[in-house]
Design an enzyme around this catalytic site. Structure first.
Site, PDB file in Angstrom:
ATOM      1  N   TRP A   1      33.374  65.142  34.924  1.00  0.00           N
ATOM      2  CA  TRP A   1      34.540  65.916  35.328  1.00  0.00           C
ATOM      3  C   TRP A   1      35.556  65.830  34.203  1.00  0.00           C
ATOM      4  CZ3 TRP A   1      33.879  60.957  36.990  1.00  0.00           C
ATOM      5  CH2 TRP A   1      34.974  60.097  36.976  1.00  0.00           C
TER       6      TRP A   1
ATOM      7  N   ASP B   1      30.658  59.022  33.900  1.00  0.00           N
ATOM      8  CA  ASP B   1      30.222  57.796  34.567  1.00  0.00           C
ATOM      9  C   ASP B   1      29.075  57.189  33.765  1.00  0.00           C
ATOM     10  OD1 ASP B   1      32.049  58.076  36.590  1.00  0.00           O
ATOM     11  OD2 ASP B   1      30.626  58.882  38.044  1.00  0.00           O
TER      12      ASP B   1
END
Length: 184
Positions: free
Chosen positions: A113, A132
């Site tokens: 994101w 991540d």
């Protein structure tokens, strides 16, 4: 003597209860009871001021009771670091990695994101990609959750509450990096 006192208290209580019953109907009691129940349920949802929390923690650590010092926006192991404006997860800088590199034994998520964060040092907006790191269990150190300009879940590219490791072979989330993609 005690019997007379108890009888007198009983008569007084009965008279007061009957007086209240004559002045107020059952609907009035039910209405007030309903207001109390709903009001009691709504009370925890009312906004309240959390601005004193930082100062309280500072005072507990031996600080002075005066105004709280402004957090350093240039410390990459603190949630207030300027790149973390849309960050949600554990800082890889606290988990054996860096701002841009995943810790050993993990790999960057294939999807991520983005956020647009202002660098206070030059006053410019930067596009930051949050990746991540996947493959190990959650790091558990330095949890940050900043939602500046976060969008609802139907705009996935700017939503930070998703396990972005879902596209990887091993979908276990460990920590998150923040990589500057460019100037906004």
């Amino acid at each position: 003597m005690l019997k007379r006192l108890l009888a007198w208290m009983d008569r007084l209580t009965q008279a007061r209860v009957r007086d209240v019953a004559h002045r107020h109907g059952r609907r009035s009691l039910l209405g007030k009871l309903g207001v109390a129940l709903v009001g009691g349920a709504v009370l925890p949802m009312l906004p309240f001021d959390r601005s004193g929390q930082f100062g309280s923690a500072q005072a507990a650590e031996g600080g002075h009771g005066g105004p709280a010092a402004k957090p350093d926006p240039n410390d990459p192991v603190k949630c207030e670091y300027w790149r973390y404006c849309a960050f949600d997860g554990f800082l890889c800088t606290c988990c054996g990695g860096s701002l841009t590199q995943c810790p050993p034994g993990t790999e960057a998520s294939k999807v991520s994101w983005v956020g647009t964060c202002m660098n206070p040092n030059d006053g410019r907006q930067y596009l930051v990609s949050y990746n991540d790191c996947c493959g190990k269990g959650a790091c558990g150190n330095c949890l940050c959750n900043n939602n500046e300009r976060e969008r609802p879940g139907y705009r996935l590219g700017v939503h930070n509450d998703i396990n972005w490791c879902m596209a990887n072979t091993n979908s276990m989330f460990h920590c998150t990096t923040s990589i500057i993609v460019g100037v906004a």
